[in-house]
Design a protein around this motif. Sequence first.
Motif, PDB file in Angstrom:
ATOM      1  N   GLU A 214     -32.065 -31.884   4.721  1.00  0.00           N
ATOM      2  CA  GLU A 214     -31.170 -32.985   5.107  1.00  0.00           C
ATOM      3  C   GLU A 214     -31.791 -34.337   4.750  1.00  0.00           C
ATOM      4  O   GLU A 214     -31.145 -35.376   4.839  1.00  0.00           O
ATOM      5  CB  GLU A 214     -30.919 -32.952   6.620  1.00  0.00           C
ATOM      6  CG  GLU A 214     -30.258 -31.682   7.114  1.00  0.00           C
ATOM      7  CD  GLU A 214     -30.398 -31.531   8.625  1.00  0.00           C
ATOM      8  OE1 GLU A 214     -30.733 -32.518   9.304  1.00  0.00           O
ATOM      9  OE2 GLU A 214     -30.162 -30.414   9.128  1.00  0.00           O
ATOM     10  N   GLU A 215     -33.073 -34.333   4.382  1.00  0.00           N
ATOM     11  CA  GLU A 215     -33.828 -35.574   4.199  1.00  0.00           C
ATOM     12  C   GLU A 215     -33.863 -36.051   2.746  1.00  0.00           C
ATOM     13  O   GLU A 215     -33.964 -37.239   2.481  1.00  0.00           O
ATOM     14  CB  GLU A 215     -35.273 -35.379   4.683  1.00  0.00           C
ATOM     15  CG  GLU A 215     -35.405 -34.869   6.108  1.00  0.00           C
ATOM     16  CD  GLU A 215     -35.222 -35.967   7.123  1.00  0.00           C
ATOM     17  OE1 GLU A 215     -35.263 -37.147   6.747  1.00  0.00           O
ATOM     18  OE2 GLU A 215     -35.034 -35.643   8.312  1.00  0.00           O
ATOM     19  N   PHE A 216     -33.854 -35.073   1.810  1.00  0.00           N
ATOM     20  CA  PHE A 216     -33.955 -35.440   0.387  1.00  0.00           C
ATOM     21  C   PHE A 216     -33.313 -34.337  -0.423  1.00  0.00           C
ATOM     22  O   PHE A 216     -32.758 -33.389   0.133  1.00  0.00           O
ATOM     23  CB  PHE A 216     -35.418 -35.712  -0.013  1.00  0.00           C
ATOM     24  CG  PHE A 216     -36.276 -34.484  -0.190  1.00  0.00           C
ATOM     25  CD1 PHE A 216     -36.884 -34.204  -1.409  1.00  0.00           C
ATOM     26  CD2 PHE A 216     -36.509 -33.608   0.872  1.00  0.00           C
ATOM     27  CE1 PHE A 216     -37.675 -33.073  -1.576  1.00  0.00           C
ATOM     28  CE2 PHE A 216     -37.300 -32.484   0.712  1.00  0.00           C
ATOM     29  CZ  PHE A 216     -37.883 -32.220  -0.514  1.00  0.00           C
ATOM     30  N   SER A 217     -33.373 -34.439  -1.750  1.00  0.00           N
ATOM     31  CA  SER A 217     -32.608 -33.509  -2.593  1.00  0.00           C
ATOM     32  C   SER A 217     -33.281 -32.154  -2.797  1.00  0.00           C
ATOM     33  O   SER A 217     -32.747 -31.303  -3.506  1.00  0.00           O
ATOM     34  CB  SER A 217     -32.344 -34.154  -3.959  1.00  0.00           C
ATOM     35  OG  SER A 217     -33.582 -34.443  -4.582  1.00  0.00           O
ATOM     36  N   GLY A 218     -34.441 -31.936  -2.208  1.00  0.00           N
ATOM     37  CA  GLY A 218     -35.125 -30.645  -2.336  1.00  0.00           C
ATOM     38  C   GLY A 218     -34.816 -29.720  -1.169  1.00  0.00           C
ATOM     39  O   GLY A 218     -33.762 -29.807  -0.543  1.00  0.00           O
ATOM     40  N   TYR A 219     -35.764 -28.832  -0.863  1.00  0.00           N
ATOM     41  CA  TYR A 219     -35.560 -27.812   0.165  1.00  0.00           C
ATOM     42  C   TYR A 219     -36.448 -28.048   1.385  1.00  0.00           C
ATOM     43  O   TYR A 219     -37.560 -28.570   1.271  1.00  0.00           O
ATOM     44  CB  TYR A 219     -35.892 -26.423  -0.389  1.00  0.00           C
ATOM     45  CG  TYR A 219     -34.879 -25.904  -1.376  1.00  0.00           C
ATOM     46  CD1 TYR A 219     -33.685 -25.329  -0.932  1.00  0.00           C
ATOM     47  CD2 TYR A 219     -35.111 -25.979  -2.739  1.00  0.00           C
ATOM     48  CE1 TYR A 219     -32.745 -24.839  -1.839  1.00  0.00           C
ATOM     49  CE2 TYR A 219     -34.179 -25.496  -3.653  1.00  0.00           C
ATOM     50  CZ  TYR A 219     -33.002 -24.928  -3.196  1.00  0.00           C
ATOM     51  OH  TYR A 219     -32.075 -24.453  -4.095  1.00  0.00           O
ATOM     52  N   LEU A 220     -35.935 -27.596   2.533  1.00  0.00           N
ATOM     53  CA  LEU A 220     -36.751 -27.406   3.727  1.00  0.00           C
ATOM     54  C   LEU A 220     -37.188 -25.947   3.707  1.00  0.00           C
ATOM     55  O   LEU A 220     -36.348 -25.045   3.621  1.00  0.00           O
ATOM     56  CB  LEU A 220     -35.929 -27.698   4.991  1.00  0.00           C
ATOM     57  CG  LEU A 220     -36.540 -27.275   6.336  1.00  0.00           C
ATOM     58  CD1 LEU A 220     -37.824 -28.046   6.625  1.00  0.00           C
ATOM     59  CD2 LEU A 220     -35.541 -27.484   7.473  1.00  0.00           C
ATOM     60  N   TYR A 221     -38.501 -25.719   3.743  1.00  0.00           N
ATOM     61  CA  TYR A 221     -39.047 -24.362   3.726  1.00  0.00           C
ATOM     62  C   TYR A 221     -39.453 -23.956   5.136  1.00  0.00           C
ATOM     63  O   TYR A 221     -39.971 -24.764   5.911  1.00  0.00           O
ATOM     64  CB  TYR A 221     -40.280 -24.284   2.817  1.00  0.00           C
ATOM     65  CG  TYR A 221     -39.924 -24.329   1.360  1.00  0.00           C
ATOM     66  CD1 TYR A 221     -39.732 -23.165   0.632  1.00  0.00           C
ATOM     67  CD2 TYR A 221     -39.732 -25.545   0.706  1.00  0.00           C
ATOM     68  CE1 TYR A 221     -39.379 -23.198  -0.712  1.00  0.00           C
ATOM     69  CE2 TYR A 221     -39.377 -25.597  -0.634  1.00  0.00           C
ATOM     70  CZ  TYR A 221     -39.205 -24.421  -1.333  1.00  0.00           C
ATOM     71  OH  TYR A 221     -38.839 -24.453  -2.650  1.00  0.00           O
ATOM     72  N   LYS A 222     -39.241 -22.680   5.429  1.00  0.00           N
ATOM     73  CA  LYS A 222     -39.703 -22.100   6.687  1.00  0.00           C
ATOM     74  C   LYS A 222     -40.627 -20.947   6.334  1.00  0.00           C
ATOM     75  O   LYS A 222     -40.279 -20.103   5.500  1.00  0.00           O
ATOM     76  CB  LYS A 222     -38.520 -21.588   7.508  1.00  0.00           C
ATOM     77  CG  LYS A 222     -38.913 -20.828   8.765  1.00  0.00           C
ATOM     78  CD  LYS A 222     -37.669 -20.286   9.487  1.00  0.00           C
ATOM     79  CE  LYS A 222     -38.051 -19.479  10.720  1.00  0.00           C
ATOM     80  NZ  LYS A 222     -36.850 -18.978  11.443  1.00  0.00           N
ATOM     81  N   ALA A 223     -41.808 -20.920   6.927  1.00  0.00           N
ATOM     82  CA  ALA A 223     -42.751 -19.822   6.691  1.00  0.00           C
ATOM     83  C   ALA A 223     -43.134 -19.227   8.040  1.00  0.00           C
ATOM     84  O   ALA A 223     -43.245 -19.954   9.033  1.00  0.00           O
ATOM     85  CB  ALA A 223     -43.995 -20.330   5.968  1.00  0.00           C
ATOM     86  N   GLN A 224     -43.309 -17.917   8.084  1.00  0.00           N
ATOM     87  CA  GLN A 224     -43.647 -17.291   9.362  1.00  0.00           C
ATOM     88  C   GLN A 224     -44.524 -16.075   9.137  1.00  0.00           C
ATOM     89  O   GLN A 224     -44.327 -15.307   8.197  1.00  0.00           O
ATOM     90  CB  GLN A 224     -42.367 -16.889  10.088  1.00  0.00           C
ATOM     91  CG  GLN A 224     -42.581 -16.485  11.540  1.00  0.00           C
ATOM     92  CD  GLN A 224     -41.249 -16.376  12.270  1.00  0.00           C
ATOM     93  OE1 GLN A 224     -40.445 -15.484  11.981  1.00  0.00           O
ATOM     94  NE2 GLN A 224     -40.987 -17.284  13.198  1.00  0.00           N
ATOM     95  N   GLY A 225     -45.501 -15.913  10.025  1.00  0.00           N
ATOM     96  CA  GLY A 225     -46.362 -14.740   9.979  1.00  0.00           C
ATOM     97  C   GLY A 225     -47.157 -14.638  11.269  1.00  0.00           C
ATOM     98  O   GLY A 225     -47.304 -15.618  12.005  1.00  0.00           O
ATOM     99  N   VAL A 226     -47.657 -13.437  11.547  1.00  0.00           N
ATOM    100  CA  VAL A 226     -48.507 -13.220  12.725  1.00  0.00           C
ATOM    101  C   VAL A 226     -49.959 -13.395  12.298  1.00  0.00           C
ATOM    102  O   VAL A 226     -50.392 -12.860  11.279  1.00  0.00           O
ATOM    103  CB  VAL A 226     -48.278 -11.815  13.316  1.00  0.00           C
ATOM    104  CG1 VAL A 226     -49.289 -11.524  14.419  1.00  0.00           C
ATOM    105  CG2 VAL A 226     -46.853 -11.712  13.858  1.00  0.00           C
TER     106      VAL A 226
END
Length: 207
Positions: free
Chosen positions: A46-58
């Motif tokens: 929502e901030e710029f023309s690229g992506y927001l990434y989500k990363a998750q791991g234990v």
Amino acid sequence: MDPLPNPAPLASKLRNTLVRYHSIGDGEWRGAKKTKDATVWRKPSEEFSGYLYKAQGVVEDVTNRIVDHIRPGPYRLDWDSLMTSMDIMETFEENCCVMRYTTAGQLWNIIAPREFVDFSYTTSYEDGLLTCGISLDYGEVRPNFVRGFNHPCGWFCVPLKDSPGHSLLTGYIQTELRGMLPQSAVDTAMSSTLANFYSDLKKALKA
């Protein structure tokens, strides 16, 4: 160059933004990369023309120790292969600081070294911690670096209910690398960088 912002309202706004990202439903994310250490998704920022990434791991360790390795401080430079220098420029109360750091070139130097100046804030979240940041237009840009910009980013680290010696680490990253770069190269680099972040962090915690 902007003056330094008042840290309290900036910290509060940053925390609220990250908590909002953390509540985005699974259906809005698209898979980007999966390794044995982490899964990475993305959605348009929502901030710029690229992506927001989500990363998750234990991660096998207690929350405080994991966050100490991620937030600005002596540990981060030791293990994060992407980070080449880090200076704390200003320190505020309440776990807030402004740091300047540089990153190595990536993708056979298609992505040249970058410099960032970030406001960083660490606070409690549920039974764990949230360490988050946002770039500032502050300080002179050093020669030989392109100044990148981190839109609101952060890492939630909470102990697993049934396994207190393990923590669930969830990151939200949206970095505008700036400079003349093909977006596809940036997207490839981001997914791989986030997956590598987990494997490097795990090695550092076991060392």
